[in-house]
Structures are given as C-alpha cells and as structure tokens.
Design a protein around this motif. Structure first.
Motif, PDB file in Angstrom:
ATOM      1  N   ALA A  38       0.831  -1.207   0.000  1.00 24.44           N
ATOM      2  CA  ALA A  38       0.000   0.000   0.000  1.00 24.44           C
ATOM      3  C   ALA A  38       0.867   1.259   0.000  1.00 24.44           C
ATOM      4  CB  ALA A  38      -0.936  -0.012   1.204  1.00 24.44           C
ATOM      5  N   ILE A  39       1.961   1.239   0.759  1.00 16.83           N
ATOM      6  CA  ILE A  39       2.866   2.395   0.789  1.00 16.83           C
ATOM      7  C   ILE A  39       3.461   2.621  -0.605  1.00 16.83           C
ATOM      8  CG2 ILE A  39       5.064   3.279   1.669  1.00 16.83           C
ATOM      9  CD1 ILE A  39       4.451   1.781   4.311  1.00 16.83           C
ATOM     10  N   VAL A  40       3.960   1.551  -1.226  1.00 15.53           N
ATOM     11  CA  VAL A  40       4.578   1.679  -2.553  1.00 15.53           C
ATOM     12  C   VAL A  40       3.568   2.208  -3.565  1.00 15.53           C
ATOM     13  CG1 VAL A  40       5.614   0.417  -4.485  1.00 15.53           C
ATOM     14  CG2 VAL A  40       6.367  -0.063  -2.143  1.00 15.53           C
ATOM     15  N   GLU A  41       2.366   1.646  -3.573  1.00 15.33           N
ATOM     16  CA  GLU A  41       1.336   2.092  -4.530  1.00 15.33           C
ATOM     17  C   GLU A  41       1.090   3.593  -4.405  1.00 15.33           C
ATOM     18  OE1 GLU A  41      -2.112  -0.307  -3.670  1.00 15.33           O
ATOM     19  OE2 GLU A  41      -1.374  -1.993  -4.862  1.00 15.33           O
TER      20      GLU A  41
ATOM     21  N   MET B 127      -5.660   3.013   8.642  1.00 13.19           N
ATOM     22  CA  MET B 127      -4.290   2.868   8.141  1.00 13.19           C
ATOM     23  C   MET B 127      -4.124   3.551   6.790  1.00 13.19           C
ATOM     24  SD  MET B 127      -1.182   1.972   8.586  1.00 13.19           S
ATOM     25  CE  MET B 127      -1.300   1.089  10.122  1.00 13.19           C
ATOM     26  N   THR B 128      -5.144   3.528   5.946  1.00 10.77           N
ATOM     27  CA  THR B 128      -5.022   4.188   4.642  1.00 10.77           C
ATOM     28  C   THR B 128      -4.747   5.683   4.799  1.00 10.77           C
ATOM     29  OG1 THR B 128      -7.423   4.427   4.497  1.00 10.77           O
ATOM     30  CG2 THR B 128      -6.465   2.518   3.397  1.00 10.77           C
TER      31      THR B 128
ATOM     32  N   ASP C  85      -1.531   7.867   3.614  1.00  4.87           N
ATOM     33  CA  ASP C  85      -1.611   9.151   2.896  1.00  4.87           C
ATOM     34  C   ASP C  85      -0.750  10.208   3.593  1.00  4.87           C
ATOM     35  OD1 ASP C  85      -3.356   8.091   1.017  1.00  4.87           O
ATOM     36  OD2 ASP C  85      -5.160   8.880   2.004  1.00  4.87           O
ATOM     37  N   ASN C  86      -0.768  10.227   4.920  1.00  2.46           N
ATOM     38  CA  ASN C  86       0.049  11.173   5.677  1.00  2.46           C
ATOM     39  C   ASN C  86       1.544  10.887   5.482  1.00  2.46           C
ATOM     40  OD1 ASN C  86      -2.336  12.276   6.622  1.00  2.46           O
ATOM     41  ND2 ASN C  86      -2.209  11.319   8.633  1.00  2.46           N
TER      42      ASN C  86
END
Length: 144
Positions: free
Chosen positions: A16-19, A119-120, A124-125
């Motif tokens: 998710a971080i990479v995306e 977490m999403t 984003d932060n």
C-alpha cells in the motif's frame, strides 16, 4: 532521491505504501526491502523500482537510500513475529536516513497522542511527509 520501503510477513502495508508513493511521486526511485520474499514480491507488484530480500539487503541498503518508510516496529528487534532481526533494526535505527514511520500499535509498542484514523489515512500522511521532505531537499543527495 531513493526511498526504501521495509516490510515483512504478507507485505500488505508495504504494498500500500509503494502504490501510494508511486502514484503521488512518480519520479522517485522506490526500493522494496522485504524481510521475506513474499513481502518483497508484493511491493514489486505494487510498482517498486527494485527489490531485495533479507537481513543483508536491508543492512546494505540503509547506506544507499535517502528515506526509509515502514511501520514503527522496523526500529524494534524481533518485530514482525521475529522476521525483523536485531541487526536489521540496528541498521535502520542507526542510519542517518530520514525515517517516515507509520504508527502501528503492535510489537508491544503503543504510540500515544496519535489520531485514531484508518491505516489508509496514515499511509496518505506518510506520502505527504515524503513529498514535503523531497521538496525541502530538492537537488540534494544525502545517501552515502
């Protein structure tokens, strides 16, 4: 600049971080550093530019990246049910690399005074902080 994303176990948070990093900052180079091959593979599928797996890869790359992202547990020996070794935690924690970490309350760590948001939103932060740091350090190369 080079941004490392460190994750283990199933690699879902790292993915998710990479995306989100690649969507928001397409010009940065993202290196996926997994404690296991599955985590590295998930981050590569999400668009990481390079990937490496295991203790030596994480230790080695802390000398060659500008920013490292992951959950706060990557600073803790034996996090991720033991996948993150004491040597990995030491290399990440001792590195002069700028660390942008997610407040995941696991691994016997509880971060106080952090907003209880999904977490999403935390991811984003994280992306916003990486973007702010990159803008502030435009043209600099801080890795060795």
């Amino acid at each position: 600049m080079i941004v490392a994303v460190v994750d283990g176990q199933g690699g879902g948070i790292g993915r998710a971080i990479v995306e989100k990093l690649k969507a928001a900052l397409p010009d940065i180079r993202v290196v996926a550093l997994g404690t296991n091959a599955l985590a590295t593979s998930q981050m590569l599928k999400a668009g990481a530019d390079d990937g490496a797996t295991g203790e030596n890869a994480i230790i080695h790359n802390m000398l060659h990246v500008d920013i490292v992202c992951g959950v706060v547990g990557i600073l803790t020996a034996n996090a991720m049910m033991g996948e993150l070794s004491p040597r990995m935690a030491e290399a990440i924690g001792s590195s002069h690399t700028y660390k942008v970490l997610l407040p995941l309350n696991r691994c016997h760590i509880h971060i106080v005074s952090v907003e209880d948001i999904p977490m999403t939103q935390h991811i984003d932060n994280l992306v916003a902080e990486v973007a702010r740091y990159l803008e502030e350090h435009k043209g600099e190369h801080t890795h060795h």
